[in-house]
Design an enzyme around this catalytic site. Structure first.
Site, PDB file in Angstrom:
ATOM      1  N   GLN A 140      33.422  -3.655  -3.208  1.00 16.15           N
ATOM      2  CA  GLN A 140      34.462  -4.312  -3.998  1.00 16.15           C
ATOM      3  C   GLN A 140      35.663  -3.396  -4.241  1.00 16.15           C
ATOM      4  O   GLN A 140      35.586  -2.171  -4.100  1.00 16.15           O
ATOM      5  CB  GLN A 140      33.888  -4.749  -5.347  1.00 16.15           C
ATOM      6  CG  GLN A 140      32.981  -5.959  -5.263  1.00 16.15           C
ATOM      7  CD  GLN A 140      32.715  -6.521  -6.638  1.00 16.15           C
ATOM      8  OE1 GLN A 140      31.685  -6.276  -7.229  1.00 16.15           O
ATOM      9  NE2 GLN A 140      33.661  -7.288  -7.142  1.00 16.15           N
ATOM     10  N   HIS A 141      36.764  -4.027  -4.635  1.00 18.89           N
ATOM     11  CA  HIS A 141      37.940  -3.375  -5.217  1.00 18.89           C
ATOM     12  C   HIS A 141      38.833  -2.605  -4.242  1.00 18.89           C
ATOM     13  O   HIS A 141      39.932  -2.215  -4.604  1.00 18.89           O
ATOM     14  CB  HIS A 141      37.556  -2.402  -6.338  1.00 18.89           C
ATOM     15  CG  HIS A 141      36.621  -2.943  -7.365  1.00 18.89           C
ATOM     16  ND1 HIS A 141      36.864  -4.124  -8.036  1.00 18.89           N
ATOM     17  CD2 HIS A 141      35.448  -2.470  -7.852  1.00 18.89           C
ATOM     18  CE1 HIS A 141      35.871  -4.346  -8.879  1.00 18.89           C
ATOM     19  NE2 HIS A 141      35.006  -3.361  -8.779  1.00 18.89           N
ATOM     20  N   ASP A 147      29.939  -6.914  -2.508  1.00 17.17           N
ATOM     21  CA  ASP A 147      28.545  -6.526  -2.306  1.00 17.17           C
ATOM     22  C   ASP A 147      27.653  -6.910  -3.477  1.00 17.17           C
ATOM     23  O   ASP A 147      26.505  -7.325  -3.281  1.00 17.17           O
ATOM     24  CB  ASP A 147      28.434  -5.033  -1.990  1.00 17.17           C
ATOM     25  CG  ASP A 147      29.176  -4.142  -2.985  1.00 17.17           C
ATOM     26  OD1 ASP A 147      29.767  -4.637  -3.962  1.00 17.17           O
ATOM     27  OD2 ASP A 147      29.178  -2.911  -2.758  1.00 17.17           O
TER      28      ASP A 147
END
Length: 492
Positions: A80-81, A243
């Site tokens: 992520q991110h 994820d």
């Protein structure tokens, strides 16, 4: 046959799933290089993800003993991110800054202030921005690499980028978009006014991907790439997700009553909610799920990334490291580690460093140091679980995933530290399995819950029940951990 892919921090994993037979036919992984500095920079080249995908894909298909033309759909899970900023030709303007990058901590604080502090963030986004979210990375790129920033034509997350490479489509779904910092997690829409505070020069409608539902396809594999991979025409690529969201699917955590806890590079704790949550702690993120509903989540930044540092410092393999941990007593004879090697997100200490307290001439042994780092990572997750408050009520069991879940001593430690039943799914790399399940759901329709019943199997041999004496001992160890947090960082 369905393909599930998990593009993580350390590697990309590919699994081949036979949904009708309810089994994994083949799996493989390839590693990634990580570029990092002491200032908190953590970056990767998106081209490395593609190379890892290709290598792992061909290996997994070969091990499955199938023809690639039998594959019906592909699902992608991604860390992520991460900020993947592309130019008009679809090429990265700068390496991807990752979820664990803390170089942007000052930019995150500035964005939070511009949005009206924690209260303003909750009002606009349904969560509080934290260092590591995509928003601060974009602000950093704007200020630190203006020449790259001016070339931006598209902004994607890591799993969105792999979907783009597979299909040519720029799309996003609510689960992974929740962690950007410019997405309203309650209405499941881009927050254009927040984006304008971060990147006023960029046209939001041009640079942000089109939003799709979790059960919708991102597209189909490009014909030229399908030929390279040996696929039939028209292979569907599902929406995919972050994820954590796909790991929830891969552990059957799609209804209330189950907590998924990951002992991976980072640590995550998440639980399903049918409604948006209003957390009592700013450290609990009101993320959307990648199957519908919401996935309130807490993330710590130092789990196997921390234990690996100590293990490699002593030159130990995993088996020997586990033996050292098991041989030391609960509490490591008074030794306490705050293993914040990468800074920390929960508690919110992006600039923190690791600390080791309580060393004496008697307790300074290799075994105690090994146990102290595992306990420190686990107690940090317990601290994160505490932030859930009433959200954790009614939880029947913790389903443990990630590399650390393979360790019997660590599984028992989690059970004792949390006072909860713990069990692992048979497939502990749950994000790749979740991606394959979502791909089948997207391609076939029907109920995702039925697919989870068919494919998500629990490993009863891994089950750990909390031992009352150990639970009591860890109450004092956890109290000592909290005192160290207060002494070092002023956190009660």
């Amino acid at each position: 046959m369905y393909i599930g892919v998990d593009c993580g921090t350390q590697s990309t994993k590919v699994v081949v799933v036979d949904v009708e037979g309810g089994r994994i036919l083949g799996e493989a992984s390839r590693p990634h290089a990580l570029s990092e500095d002491d200032n908190g920079r953590r970056e990767q080249a998106p081209a490395d993800w593609i190379a890892a995908f290709l290598g792992a894909f061909f290996d997994a298909v070969e091990r499955a003993g199938i023809a690639a033309r039998a594959i019906r759909a592909i699902g992608i899970s991604g860390q992520q991110h991460g900020l993947v900023a592309l130019d008009a030709d679809g090429e990265p303007v700068y390496p991807a800054k990752l979820w664990c990058d803390t170089e942007t901590a000052a930019h995150n604080a500035a964005v939070v202030e511009r949005l009206g502090g924690q209260a303003g963030c909750l009002d606009k986004l349904g969560l509080v921005l934290q260092t590591g979210y995509t928003a601060s990375k974009l602000a950093w790129l704007r200020d630190s690499r203006p020449e790259a920033y001016r070339r931006i034509a598209s902004l994607l997350l890591p799993h969105d980028y792999l979907n783009f490479w597979l299909t040519g489509e720029r799309v996003a779904e609510a689960g992974d978009a929740s962690g950007t910092g410019y997405f309203d997690t309650r209405t499941r829409r881009w927050r254009e006014d927040v984006f304008a505070e971060i990147a006023p020069e960029l046209d939001v409608e041009r640079v942000l991907p089109r939003l799709i539902e979790s059960h919708e396809p991102a597209g189909t594999v490009r014909p030229d790439l399908a030929r390279e991979l040996g696929l039939a025409d028209g292979v569907v690529v599902s929406s995919g997700g972050g994820d954590n969201m796909l790991a929830a699917i891969g552990t059957g955590n799609i209804h209330p009553g189950v907590v998924t806890l990951s002992l991976g590079t980072s640590g995550t704790i998440c639980a399903h909610s049918p409604e948006p949550v209003v957390p009592g702690s700013a450290m609990v993120a009101n993320f959307c799920a990648s199957h519908g509903g919401w996935l309130p989540l807490v993330c710590t930044m130092n789990v196997t990334s921390a234990t690996t540092r100590i293990r490699e410092l002593f030159g130990l393999d995993l088996a020997s490291f586990g033996e050292r941990v098991a041989s030391a007593p609960i509490g490591a004879e008074g030794m306490t580690m705050l293993p914040f090697f990468n800074g920390e997100r929960v508690p919110m200490l992006p600039d923190a460093t690791a600390n080791l307290d309580g060393l004496t001439s008697v307790n300074t042994t290799q075994a105690n140091l090994c146990r102290a780092v595992v306990e420190g990572a686990t107690l940090g997750l317990r601290y994160g679980l505490d932030q859930f408050g009433c959200l954790a009520e009614g939880v029947r069991e913790i389903r443990l995933v990630g590399g650390g879940a393979r360790s019997p001593v660590w599984r028992q430690m989690v059970a004792d530290v949390t006072g909860s039943r713990v069990v692992c799914p048979e497939i502990t790399d749950a994000a790749a399995l979740g991606a394959a399940l979502q791909a089948a759901w997207c391609q076939e329709g029907g109920e995702l819950a039925d697919l989870c019943v068919r494919l998500v199997h629990l490993d009863e041999a891994s089950r750990a029940e909390p031992a009352p004496a150990n639970v009591a001992a860890y109450r004092e160890v956890y109290a000592r951990y909290r005192r160290r947090l207060a002494d070092r960082h002023g956190i009660s």
